[in-house]
Design a protein around this motif. Structure first.
Motif, PDB file in Angstrom:
ATOM      1  N   ASP D 273       0.855  -1.180   0.000  1.00  0.00           N
ATOM      2  CA  ASP D 273       0.000   0.000   0.000  1.00  0.00           C
ATOM      3  C   ASP D 273       0.895   1.235   0.000  1.00  0.00           C
ATOM      4  O   ASP D 273       1.401   1.646   1.059  1.00  0.00           O
ATOM      5  CB  ASP D 273      -0.901  -0.027   1.246  1.00  0.00           C
ATOM      6  CG  ASP D 273      -1.806   1.199   1.312  1.00  0.00           C
ATOM      7  OD1 ASP D 273      -2.014   1.857   0.259  1.00  0.00           O
ATOM      8  OD2 ASP D 273      -2.307   1.497   2.402  1.00  0.00           O
ATOM      9  N   GLY D 274       1.102   1.774  -1.173  1.00  0.00           N
ATOM     10  CA  GLY D 274       1.924   2.979  -1.269  1.00  0.00           C
ATOM     11  C   GLY D 274       3.325   2.780  -0.732  1.00  0.00           C
ATOM     12  O   GLY D 274       3.823   3.613   0.021  1.00  0.00           O
ATOM     13  N   GLY D 275       3.897   1.623  -1.050  1.00  0.00           N
ATOM     14  CA  GLY D 275       5.259   1.374  -0.598  1.00  0.00           C
ATOM     15  C   GLY D 275       5.329   0.749   0.783  1.00  0.00           C
ATOM     16  O   GLY D 275       6.412   0.422   1.273  1.00  0.00           O
ATOM     17  N   LEU D 276       4.178   0.600   1.424  1.00  0.00           N
ATOM     18  CA  LEU D 276       4.162  -0.007   2.759  1.00  0.00           C
ATOM     19  C   LEU D 276       3.610  -1.425   2.699  1.00  0.00           C
ATOM     20  O   LEU D 276       2.645  -1.700   1.986  1.00  0.00           O
ATOM     21  CB  LEU D 276       3.312   0.831   3.712  1.00  0.00           C
ATOM     22  CG  LEU D 276       3.877   2.221   4.003  1.00  0.00           C
ATOM     23  CD1 LEU D 276       2.905   3.020   4.856  1.00  0.00           C
ATOM     24  CD2 LEU D 276       5.231   2.102   4.691  1.00  0.00           C
ATOM     25  N   PHE D 277       4.231  -2.274   3.466  1.00  0.00           N
ATOM     26  CA  PHE D 277       3.827  -3.666   3.607  1.00  0.00           C
ATOM     27  C   PHE D 277       2.641  -3.714   4.572  1.00  0.00           C
ATOM     28  O   PHE D 277       2.775  -3.314   5.735  1.00  0.00           O
ATOM     29  CB  PHE D 277       5.022  -4.411   4.211  1.00  0.00           C
ATOM     30  CG  PHE D 277       5.168  -5.819   3.768  1.00  0.00           C
ATOM     31  CD1 PHE D 277       6.061  -6.159   2.753  1.00  0.00           C
ATOM     32  CD2 PHE D 277       4.441  -6.829   4.372  1.00  0.00           C
ATOM     33  CE1 PHE D 277       6.225  -7.478   2.355  1.00  0.00           C
ATOM     34  CE2 PHE D 277       4.596  -8.145   3.978  1.00  0.00           C
ATOM     35  CZ  PHE D 277       5.490  -8.482   2.959  1.00  0.00           C
ATOM     36  N   LYS D 278       1.500  -4.169   4.116  1.00  0.00           N
ATOM     37  CA  LYS D 278       0.317  -4.179   4.977  1.00  0.00           C
ATOM     38  C   LYS D 278      -0.444  -5.487   4.845  1.00  0.00           C
ATOM     39  O   LYS D 278      -0.141  -6.315   3.984  1.00  0.00           O
ATOM     40  CB  LYS D 278      -0.608  -3.004   4.622  1.00  0.00           C
ATOM     41  CG  LYS D 278      -0.048  -1.660   4.995  1.00  0.00           C
ATOM     42  CD  LYS D 278      -1.116  -0.582   4.914  1.00  0.00           C
ATOM     43  CE  LYS D 278      -0.553   0.755   5.396  1.00  0.00           C
ATOM     44  NZ  LYS D 278      -1.537   1.843   5.162  1.00  0.00           N
ATOM     45  N   THR D 279      -1.430  -5.646   5.720  1.00  0.00           N
ATOM     46  CA  THR D 279      -2.334  -6.786   5.588  1.00  0.00           C
ATOM     47  C   THR D 279      -3.734  -6.271   5.251  1.00  0.00           C
ATOM     48  O   THR D 279      -4.118  -5.179   5.687  1.00  0.00           O
ATOM     49  CB  THR D 279      -2.388  -7.624   6.875  1.00  0.00           C
ATOM     50  OG1 THR D 279      -2.837  -6.811   7.947  1.00  0.00           O
ATOM     51  CG2 THR D 279      -1.013  -8.202   7.197  1.00  0.00           C
ATOM     52  N   LYS D 280      -4.457  -7.061   4.456  1.00  0.00           N
ATOM     53  CA  LYS D 280      -5.776  -6.603   3.988  1.00  0.00           C
ATOM     54  C   LYS D 280      -6.810  -6.620   5.101  1.00  0.00           C
ATOM     55  O   LYS D 280      -7.786  -5.867   5.063  1.00  0.00           O
ATOM     56  CB  LYS D 280      -6.241  -7.505   2.842  1.00  0.00           C
ATOM     57  CG  LYS D 280      -5.396  -7.312   1.590  1.00  0.00           C
ATOM     58  CD  LYS D 280      -5.945  -8.100   0.422  1.00  0.00           C
ATOM     59  CE  LYS D 280      -5.063  -7.897  -0.797  1.00  0.00           C
ATOM     60  NZ  LYS D 280      -5.454  -8.781  -1.917  1.00  0.00           N
ATOM     61  N   THR D 281      -6.636  -7.519   6.028  1.00  0.00           N
ATOM     62  CA  THR D 281      -7.472  -7.558   7.225  1.00  0.00           C
ATOM     63  C   THR D 281      -6.522  -7.481   8.418  1.00  0.00           C
ATOM     64  O   THR D 281      -5.316  -7.566   8.248  1.00  0.00           O
ATOM     65  CB  THR D 281      -8.275  -8.862   7.280  1.00  0.00           C
ATOM     66  OG1 THR D 281      -7.368  -9.953   7.052  1.00  0.00           O
ATOM     67  CG2 THR D 281      -9.361  -8.894   6.217  1.00  0.00           C
TER      68      THR D 281
END
Lengths: 366, 366, 366, 366
Positions: D273-281
């Protein structure tokens, strides 16, 4: 019985002299430290028995095996566990030792504290052999410290009544420390070393033993390690040193001699040396208010004579309460000092790394 | 900065020399201990300043106030907290001290470690005044230990070059310990004491100071306190002692002199004495293998001279990095030894209680 | 990374899933405990993989080897060290896992925290396989606790949406706990157990997994274990339980349901039962004010589904930062719950023993 | 009794409800933190009693006084000690409470553990009033954390049977957390809050009480806090939370509901997400493998109803062992939930700071 030392780094040793192994688990090591295993083995070799006629003829390879925390040549961040299997354990009957505590040994106190259930063979968990784990941990610590430029080396200051010259810590160089580390019997003056070795040999022949003093120096020490209450640098290092078997005294800088001085003599004046804040003398041994001041760390450690001697001694059978005489046979060091040198260095290295890991590297962002 | 000591008992001190108070919180004390508050105050009075011409003229009542953990004359089991308010703090400008570190003091290391934010007034948290909390905790510990018959007392072994006779720990009696505890300047030979006091007075007049050695003895010690790695009795007591300001050396039994002996001389032979297991000598200072053996505890503690002296000394302004000279004015002890005696006793008492609380009283039911 | 748990007893685990071994060192165990090694192996067998079609087909003997602290069938008081060698480690290429963190796994956080140096093979130090050390320590603890009459047993409360009946902790007997301990799939109602097993099998076939809840009960608990701040019994047990991989919730007594009640409903009234102080209900799960009250200990533990599933999931390559899909192949449990039962019991046993060792047996002599 | 929490930061609380004071000592705080004392007082005011008709009418200013560790508006690095004097303590006879343990209270277990020596007045050291020290420490921690961008806020999820909507942690904003922190009764839907308040008022009128659930969210959490064994983030936070009086359940992310899901549902897929490592939930509540993953921290805490109720309850006189009925008079909260909100936030803040202080800021230089 506890077995854990450290506030940030945790060093825990286990094992017995005549059981399966001796070992150590080191936790809170940073991940990504490349370990030079040969250098670690070299440190263990400095401590291992059977290297010369001065030492116990018990031969042990002291080859270590890493059990966890190491992967693809680097520390993983997980606990680094190591064991050294005991290979040269004589299967003689140790029943006598259990009931006949050797003077100067832990036999009596271990019997009382552990109600006779302790492993009494060869000193069991009380054996100096347990310090192999400390040397391993110290070797790992030294490799990390060397990246910060920190050097540690120890020298034999005296054996029995034979004392070497005490040189000023301010003139000790890294090359000097390196020379001490690579010597099997590090001293300042070789003739004093020869006299010490002769004394040890005389003691060995006489079925006797002798004590001594080791001095350890650390160079390029960061300013700021240690705290006033209760984790002064002196407190932390003495805490570790006094767990080395046979250690009975620890002193910093001038040590007990500083008590004889007046304040004008004892205080180390400050001055500037090429942009660096220094002291003109180092009577404080590199520590002020419990905190390292960047000057050389300087500690002396007194060891009592090896308690295992072949001469007759008085004891009491702990079960029958009869008074008895014993003469300890077997393979013993007439003087533990040469083999204790790397152990003292290891204690300083571990203490430094423990405190360094507790320091914030940079809090300018707070 | 940490402030907590102990494995079972936890002693945590806080406060500053010129702040609101000094204080201590003791946790893990058993519930149901009846405290003799007057006896506690008496111990604090032994340490408090201004009792004689030898000491700093700063007068402090050192009257303690219990804040928690005490109810209806007994400990409740909850943390026992105590504060001593600072009443006699001079409001002079301490700005100089901040920038001009006093040789031998923590000023420089504190400045570096705490980035100039430490409370530098009168030593702040580094002040010897913080040991009032240790004395309080020690006084509580002594009251508990006395129920087990344990006695502790300390004596001044030397001041500067004036050394008293060293008496054998085996002939020290409880009455002797009591005599030491009730003396303002405990020594073996009164004429030696007079010489020490004269030396201190001479130093005071000369705007100088002097160090010394305190020896502390414990009697009726249970067998079995301490462990080989890493919580030997020596390790635990040295850990506490080396946090007392100015302590530079700690040694047990014969201390550094044991390193000069051979094993036959150094080992303490066992014998039976009226049904009790004893040693004929006590060179080990009551500790074998890190564990108390029931013989008298015997520890020596070396103090450096008080670093605050009125004579000129060299320093460096930590902000401008200019070299300067300073002469420290103010109210200082020319020798801290007399006031340090109860602090050393307290350290031994706290260490003993800490280890006792970790012992199981009876495991026969396991 | 730390690896040590406990205030009195110290449990430290080490090892990796695909390294040399997994192991544990237990310190501060009393000396003189006779260990039933077969009973310990039986506990390890309850946890070991490959026992049924519901579990990962990875077969491991999980045969333990004691390395220290055990001599002539008894604990010696020295650290008890144990290793289980890894025998069935597949030598496949794990490179993908390193770069492609599996959703729900520690791969991503381990990579970030340990900077890519962690042993990523099969979860490494994060693997559920490390809980073998906890089970070993728990088995030792259970043997000691059983001498005090303490019994511990756990039951599967739910798997996915299949929930069993919740029985009142007051009617659970020691025989019931024994029946649970000897069952491979302990439940209250067998038909519920069958439905749970069917659900797990369905999940396995579907390359999916499922979570569940385990409830653990302790009987004949001494009054007085735990403290209000910060070592409440709940705090200590939850501290241990939340380190078991996949645990996301811990609740005592009625747990989250107690929040729905009013005080009149929730409070457990006191009464006398044959000379014993008891409560009529046990909504508090045996703990008041953080301290055990002698009623049955009652804790629920929620596990998330095994994160390793064969279905496609979204991930991101940690080095290229490209979004990817992965399907995890290999040998995995579709539901960890049956194998986690002895781990939860072990956590309760270790916590109880840790707190018991901190209690004084008798302070009437103070 | 212990009173210390923390691995790096050390928080130790002391005091009693009806003694001199409640207080806290915080050690290992960095030097040079400028403290906003008004913001600290504001946090204490959120917890203090007597703010509304829903709460105990005992009025306390809860004005804190810093005793050490603070100088010229900044922390000094020395222990930060604080006391709040008890001003509104009713001097009624508490003798009844000592002998007649209140159901659901610590009276019985405290009596047994501390042998009747505990300070029983108003709960003594077990009182919720001790959490003022936790709130103080949390307020200091929050000020430090805010410099790193970390925000913490808590919301009331349910009171008794009245449950508010559970919103997705992924849509909670810093502004939302701020709104919760500044509300006396933070909820998602105001009408639910009104129903909760009505329920509390009904309970108060009925001399009854009610429990509830608080949810706490943390935003902008650094990746990498916590460890697998045994200091997982869940372990550390639960350890602190379960020492708050009346807490009976702690769960992360979906909590106990995650046990009902299958792996495909429960696992949080990764994405960029915009260069950031994230989780969808964020079903894991921001923690994987015991380590924070940078997503919002999400924890639920279940409180039992206040045990002090005016209705008749059954008890037993601990000395005579006679069964009795009691109705508790006095000033009590019918629901502790609103006042517990800042305590839960403080626990999260302290846990975060403790773990942050253990992290090295930059090890690239190793």
């Amino acid at each position: 019985m506890s077995n854990i030392w450290g506030m940030n780094l945790k060093v825990s040793i286990f094992g017995e002299s005549h059981g399966e192994c001796v070992g150590v688990v080191i936790s809170n090591l940073p991940a990504g430290i490349r370990l030079d295993l040969e250098a670690i083995q070299a440190e263990l070799n400095r401590r291992k028995p059977g290297k010369s006629a001065l030492e116990t003829p018990r031969k042990e390879d002291d080859a270590f095996k890493i059990m966890s925390g190491y992967f693809n040549e680097y520390t993983t961040g997980a606990p680094l566990a190591m064991i050294i299997e005991n290979t040269n354990t004589k299967s003689k009957d140790y029943g006598d030792i259990k009931q006949m505590p050797r003077p100067g040994h832990a036999d009596y106190t271990a019997y009382m504290k552990y109600k006779g259930f302790h492993d009494y063979r060869g000193g069991g968990h009380f054996s100096g052999r347990l310090t192999a784990g400390i040397v391993f941990a110290g070797a790992v610590a030294k490799q990390i410290l060397s990246k910060l430029g920190i050097s540690i080396g120890a020298v034999i200051e005296s054996v029995g009544m034979v004392a070497d010259e005490r040189i000023d810590s301010l003139i000790v160089t890294e090359a000097q420390l390196e020379a001490w580390r690579t010597s099997a019997f590090p001293v300042v003056h070789p003739e004093k070393g020869a006299a010490m070795r002769q004394l040890i040999e005389d003691m060995r022949v006489d079925h006797n033993s002798v004590g001594g003093v080791i001095r350890c120096i650390g160079l390029n020490i960061p300013v700021g390690l240690g705290e006033p209450f209760f984790d002064s640098f002196e407190s932390r290092l003495a805490y570790m040193l006094f767990s080395i078997p046979a250690v009975k005294g620890v002193a910093f800088g001038l040590g007990f001699d500083v008590a004889k001085l007046d304040g004008k003599q004892a205080n180390d004046d400050f001055y500037m040396d090429g942009g660096l804040f220094k002291t003109k003398t180092n009577n404080a041994g590199g520590i002020l208010g419990g905190i390292t001041n960047g000057m050389p760390l300087d500690v002396q450690v007194a060891f009592k004579p090896t308690p295992s001697i072949g001469q007759e001694q008085q004891t009491v059978n702990v079960e029958t309460l009869e008074e008895k005489t014993i003469a300890i046979e077997g393979r013993h060091d007439a003087c533990i000092i040469p083999r204790a040198v790397p152990v003292v260095e290891a204690a300083m290295a571990i203490t430094l790394l423990d405190l360094l890991l507790g320091e914030e590297k940079d809090v300018s962002w707070w």
